[in-house]
Design a protein around this motif. Structure first.
Motif, PDB file in Angstrom:
ATOM      1  N   ARG A   1       0.832  -1.208   0.000  1.00 57.66           N
ATOM      2  CA  ARG A   1       0.000   0.000   0.000  1.00 57.66           C
ATOM      3  C   ARG A   1       0.866   1.257   0.000  1.00 57.66           C
ATOM      4  NH1 ARG A   1      -3.507  -3.272   3.331  1.00 57.66           N
ATOM      5  NH2 ARG A   1      -2.430  -2.643   5.218  1.00 57.66           N
ATOM      6  N   GLU A   2       1.927   1.245   0.805  1.00 53.48           N
ATOM      7  CA  GLU A   2       2.826   2.391   0.850  1.00 53.48           C
ATOM      8  C   GLU A   2       3.495   2.610  -0.500  1.00 53.48           C
ATOM      9  OE1 GLU A   2       5.674   1.976   3.933  1.00 53.48           O
ATOM     10  OE2 GLU A   2       4.191   1.745   5.526  1.00 53.48           O
ATOM     11  N   GLU A   3       3.946   1.523  -1.124  1.00 55.49           N
ATOM     12  CA  GLU A   3       4.663   1.633  -2.394  1.00 55.49           C
ATOM     13  C   GLU A   3       3.757   2.164  -3.498  1.00 55.49           C
ATOM     14  OE1 GLU A   3       5.869  -2.378  -2.779  1.00 55.49           O
ATOM     15  OE2 GLU A   3       7.481  -2.214  -1.304  1.00 55.49           O
ATOM     16  N   VAL A   4       2.535   1.640  -3.591  1.00 57.10           N
ATOM     17  CA  VAL A   4       1.617   2.098  -4.624  1.00 57.10           C
ATOM     18  C   VAL A   4       1.279   3.568  -4.415  1.00 57.10           C
ATOM     19  CG1 VAL A   4      -0.697   1.854  -5.576  1.00 57.10           C
ATOM     20  CG2 VAL A   4       0.644  -0.178  -5.079  1.00 57.10           C
ATOM     21  N   THR A   5       1.002   3.961  -3.174  1.00 57.88           N
ATOM     22  CA  THR A   5       0.697   5.362  -2.882  1.00 57.88           C
ATOM     23  C   THR A   5       1.838   6.265  -3.300  1.00 57.88           C
ATOM     24  OG1 THR A   5      -0.687   4.722  -1.002  1.00 57.88           O
ATOM     25  CG2 THR A   5       0.084   7.002  -1.062  1.00 57.88           C
ATOM     26  N   PHE A   6       3.064   5.880  -2.941  1.00 55.19           N
ATOM     27  CA  PHE A   6       4.236   6.705  -3.233  1.00 55.19           C
ATOM     28  C   PHE A   6       4.490   6.798  -4.732  1.00 55.19           C
ATOM     29  CE2 PHE A   6       8.831   7.122  -3.957  1.00 55.19           C
ATOM     30  CZ  PHE A   6       9.088   8.283  -3.247  1.00 55.19           C
ATOM     31  N   VAL A   7       4.416   5.670  -5.431  1.00 61.04           N
ATOM     32  CA  VAL A   7       4.707   5.656  -6.863  1.00 61.04           C
ATOM     33  C   VAL A   7       3.662   6.459  -7.639  1.00 61.04           C
ATOM     34  CG1 VAL A   7       4.870   4.204  -8.922  1.00 61.04           C
ATOM     35  CG2 VAL A   7       6.008   3.505  -6.826  1.00 61.04           C
ATOM     36  N   VAL A   8       2.384   6.265  -7.321  1.00 57.09           N
ATOM     37  CA  VAL A   8       1.335   6.995  -8.044  1.00 57.09           C
ATOM     38  C   VAL A   8       1.468   8.493  -7.804  1.00 57.09           C
ATOM     39  CG1 VAL A   8      -1.140   7.394  -8.200  1.00 57.09           C
ATOM     40  CG2 VAL A   8      -0.266   5.066  -8.117  1.00 57.09           C
ATOM     41  N   GLU A   9       1.710   8.887  -6.564  1.00 57.07           N
ATOM     42  CA  GLU A   9       1.877  10.314  -6.272  1.00 57.07           C
ATOM     43  C   GLU A   9       3.064  10.872  -7.050  1.00 57.07           C
ATOM     44  OE1 GLU A   9       3.464  13.860  -4.572  1.00 57.07           O
ATOM     45  OE2 GLU A   9       4.433  11.919  -4.330  1.00 57.07           O
ATOM     46  N   ARG A  10       4.158  10.114  -7.132  1.00 61.34           N
ATOM     47  CA  ARG A  10       5.342  10.568  -7.862  1.00 61.34           C
ATOM     48  C   ARG A  10       5.065  10.691  -9.358  1.00 61.34           C
ATOM     49  NH1 ARG A  10      10.422   6.869  -7.088  1.00 61.34           N
ATOM     50  NH2 ARG A  10       9.339   5.605  -8.652  1.00 61.34           N
ATOM     51  N   LEU A  11       4.341   9.735  -9.914  1.00 63.12           N
ATOM     52  CA  LEU A  11       4.006   9.801 -11.339  1.00 63.12           C
ATOM     53  C   LEU A  11       3.111  10.994 -11.648  1.00 63.12           C
ATOM     54  CD1 LEU A  11       3.298   6.018 -12.130  1.00 63.12           C
ATOM     55  CD2 LEU A  11       5.291   7.357 -12.822  1.00 63.12           C
ATOM     56  N   LEU A  12       2.156  11.268 -10.758  1.00 65.66           N
ATOM     57  CA  LEU A  12       1.234  12.378 -11.009  1.00 65.66           C
ATOM     58  C   LEU A  12       1.923  13.729 -10.877  1.00 65.66           C
ATOM     59  CD1 LEU A  12      -2.039  11.163  -9.244  1.00 65.66           C
ATOM     60  CD2 LEU A  12      -1.579  11.299 -11.698  1.00 65.66           C
ATOM     61  N   THR A  13       2.883  13.855  -9.960  1.00 60.11           N
ATOM     62  CA  THR A  13       3.556  15.140  -9.794  1.00 60.11           C
ATOM     63  C   THR A  13       4.429  15.465 -10.997  1.00 60.11           C
ATOM     64  OG1 THR A  13       5.379  14.070  -8.574  1.00 60.11           O
ATOM     65  CG2 THR A  13       3.586  15.048  -7.286  1.00 60.11           C
ATOM     66  N   ARG A  14       4.783  14.464 -11.787  1.00 62.04           N
ATOM     67  CA  ARG A  14       5.571  14.723 -12.997  1.00 62.04           C
ATOM     68  C   ARG A  14       4.712  15.203 -14.149  1.00 62.04           C
ATOM     69  NH1 ARG A  14       9.335   9.248 -13.021  1.00 62.04           N
ATOM     70  NH2 ARG A  14      10.672   9.810 -11.266  1.00 62.04           N
ATOM     71  N   GLN A  15       3.381  15.077 -14.003  1.00 62.09           N
ATOM     72  CA  GLN A  15       2.484  15.497 -15.069  1.00 62.09           C
ATOM     73  C   GLN A  15       2.382  17.024 -15.100  1.00 62.09           C
ATOM     74  OE1 GLN A  15       2.358  12.544 -16.770  1.00 62.09           O
ATOM     75  NE2 GLN A  15       0.261  13.057 -17.249  1.00 62.09           N
ATOM     76  N   PRO A  16       2.416  17.637 -16.280  1.00 61.38           N
ATOM     77  CA  PRO A  16       2.244  19.093 -16.348  1.00 61.38           C
ATOM     78  C   PRO A  16       0.813  19.485 -15.999  1.00 61.38           C
ATOM     79  CG  PRO A  16       2.259  18.129 -18.552  1.00 61.38           C
ATOM     80  CD  PRO A  16       2.600  17.016 -17.594  1.00 61.38           C
ATOM     81  N   GLY A  17       0.686  20.351 -14.993  1.00 59.52           N
ATOM     82  CA  GLY A  17      -0.635  20.869 -14.646  1.00 59.52           C
ATOM     83  C   GLY A  17      -1.620  19.815 -14.196  1.00 59.52           C
ATOM     84  N   GLU A  18      -1.320  19.144 -13.085  1.00 60.60           N
ATOM     85  CA  GLU A  18      -2.251  18.144 -12.560  1.00 60.60           C
ATOM     86  C   GLU A  18      -3.616  18.780 -12.325  1.00 60.60           C
ATOM     87  OE1 GLU A  18      -2.958  15.783  -8.387  1.00 60.60           O
ATOM     88  OE2 GLU A  18      -0.903  16.173  -9.007  1.00 60.60           O
ATOM     89  N   GLY A  19      -4.665  18.160 -12.839  1.00 65.47           N
ATOM     90  CA  GLY A  19      -6.004  18.726 -12.748  1.00 65.47           C
ATOM     91  C   GLY A  19      -6.841  18.030 -11.714  1.00 65.47           C
ATOM     92  N   PRO A  20      -8.096  18.475 -11.561  1.00 67.49           N
ATOM     93  CA  PRO A  20      -9.002  17.870 -10.566  1.00 67.49           C
ATOM     94  C   PRO A  20      -9.199  16.377 -10.774  1.00 67.49           C
ATOM     95  CG  PRO A  20      -9.899  19.934 -11.428  1.00 67.49           C
ATOM     96  CD  PRO A  20      -8.710  19.596 -12.284  1.00 67.49           C
ATOM     97  N   ALA A  21      -9.234  15.921 -12.030  1.00 69.77           N
ATOM     98  CA  ALA A  21      -9.474  14.503 -12.288  1.00 69.77           C
ATOM     99  C   ALA A  21      -8.350  13.649 -11.721  1.00 69.77           C
ATOM    100  CB  ALA A  21      -9.625  14.261 -13.794  1.00 69.77           C
ATOM    101  N   GLU A  22      -7.097  14.103 -11.892  1.00 71.39           N
ATOM    102  CA  GLU A  22      -5.962  13.344 -11.365  1.00 71.39           C
ATOM    103  C   GLU A  22      -5.986  13.323  -9.840  1.00 71.39           C
ATOM    104  OE1 GLU A  22      -5.780  15.510 -13.746  1.00 71.39           O
ATOM    105  OE2 GLU A  22      -4.910  14.496 -15.479  1.00 71.39           O
ATOM    106  N   GLY A  23      -6.295  14.484  -9.228  1.00 68.57           N
ATOM    107  CA  GLY A  23      -6.357  14.538  -7.780  1.00 68.57           C
ATOM    108  C   GLY A  23      -7.445  13.643  -7.223  1.00 68.57           C
ATOM    109  N   GLU A  24      -8.594  13.622  -7.866  1.00 72.65           N
ATOM    110  CA  GLU A  24      -9.695  12.770  -7.428  1.00 72.65           C
ATOM    111  C   GLU A  24      -9.342  11.307  -7.592  1.00 72.65           C
ATOM    112  OE1 GLU A  24     -13.325  12.253  -5.610  1.00 72.65           O
ATOM    113  OE2 GLU A  24     -12.339  14.154  -6.060  1.00 72.65           O
ATOM    114  N   ALA A  25      -8.654  10.972  -8.691  1.00 74.43           N
ATOM    115  CA  ALA A  25      -8.248   9.592  -8.921  1.00 74.43           C
ATOM    116  C   ALA A  25      -7.262   9.140  -7.854  1.00 74.43           C
ATOM    117  CB  ALA A  25      -7.634   9.448 -10.317  1.00 74.43           C
ATOM    118  N   PHE A  26      -6.319  10.011  -7.484  1.00 69.74           N
ATOM    119  CA  PHE A  26      -5.361   9.640  -6.448  1.00 69.74           C
ATOM    120  C   PHE A  26      -6.058   9.447  -5.109  1.00 69.74           C
ATOM    121  CE2 PHE A  26      -2.559  10.740  -2.926  1.00 69.74           C
ATOM    122  CZ  PHE A  26      -1.580   9.782  -3.102  1.00 69.74           C
TER     123      PHE A  26
END
Length: 224
Positions: free
Chosen positions: A56-81
């Motif tokens: 659970r820790e690894e998936v949370t960390f990896v997904v958060e890291r992948l999303l922060t690399r995206q230009p302009g994270e939007g509401p959809a990405e935040g809701e998905a996380f």
């Protein structure tokens, strides 16, 4: 699944993909990498115990890291996380969920505390980085905390009056707070908890992922 990964990678901007399982299969591993998968993780050995908690820790960390690399994270990405974090911790204890939340928060702040909001005080639910004892309790009335509770929005602590700092710092075992803020944890529109972060590690305005999770996850995080 490989076709879906290829489709995700072909989008502009590409959709980040985390692949779980099949790591020991050399052919499948090769196909996933060539299909554009960003990160591979082995499946957990079981659904309970230390291995499941690590997963659970690894998936949370990896997904958060992948999303922060995206230009302009939007509401959809935040809701998905937020949905992913809650799904991963659906069967976890409250203490484990609080610990995972604090580990996630440590990507944004050097020190942090999670408080449950009571009628007359803020009761600690866990923290990291502060030299505080157990059972930290802060009386209600600190202006920035009350503003976050009532206004249901993050509030910077840099402008707190000296007398209010004198209330907070001894309870936390801290000499000062710098680049600090308090975030409301909301459930059905009500502030049920607060996160205090000190020593911001990301650029100003870069804490949206943390604020979004707290603002939308109070019921699941605190079981209310």
């Amino acid at each position: 699944w490989l076709a879906l990964a290829q489709r995700a990678a072909s989008q502009r901007p590409p959709v980040p993909v985390l692949w779980v399982g099949g790591v020991a299969d050399a052919y499948l591993r090769h196909q996933t990498v060539m299909s554009g998968v960003d990160f591979l993780l082995p499946a957990p050995a079981g659904e309970v115990g230390e291995a499941a908690r690590w997963f659970r820790e690894e998936v949370t960390f990896v997904v958060e890291r992948l999303l922060t690399r995206q230009p302009g994270e939007g509401p959809a990405e935040g809701e998905a996380f937020r949905d992913l974090f809650m799904a991963l911790h659906a069967d976890a204890s409250a203490a484990e969920t609080h610990a995972s939340l604090l580990r996630f928060a440590s990507s944004f702040y050097a020190r942090g505390m999670l408080f449950g909001v009571q009628d007359d005080a803020l009761e600690s639910l866990g923290g990291y980085g502060f030299a505080m004892g157990s059972g930290v309790r802060i009386s209600r009335g600190v202006s920035a905390f009350e503003e976050a509770i009532i206004g249901r929005r993050p509030v910077d602590l840099d402008a707190l009056a000296a007398e209010e700092m004198a209330v907070i710092l001894p309870a936390l075992g801290a000499a000062l707070l710098e680049r600090a803020a308090v975030y409301p944890v909301l459930a059905a529109g009500d502030c049920v908890a607060l996160f205090l972060g000190d020593g911001r590690l990301v650029p100003e305005g870069g804490t949206g992922g943390l604020a979004g999770l707290l603002a939308r996850g109070g019921a699941e995080l605190l079981g209310v």
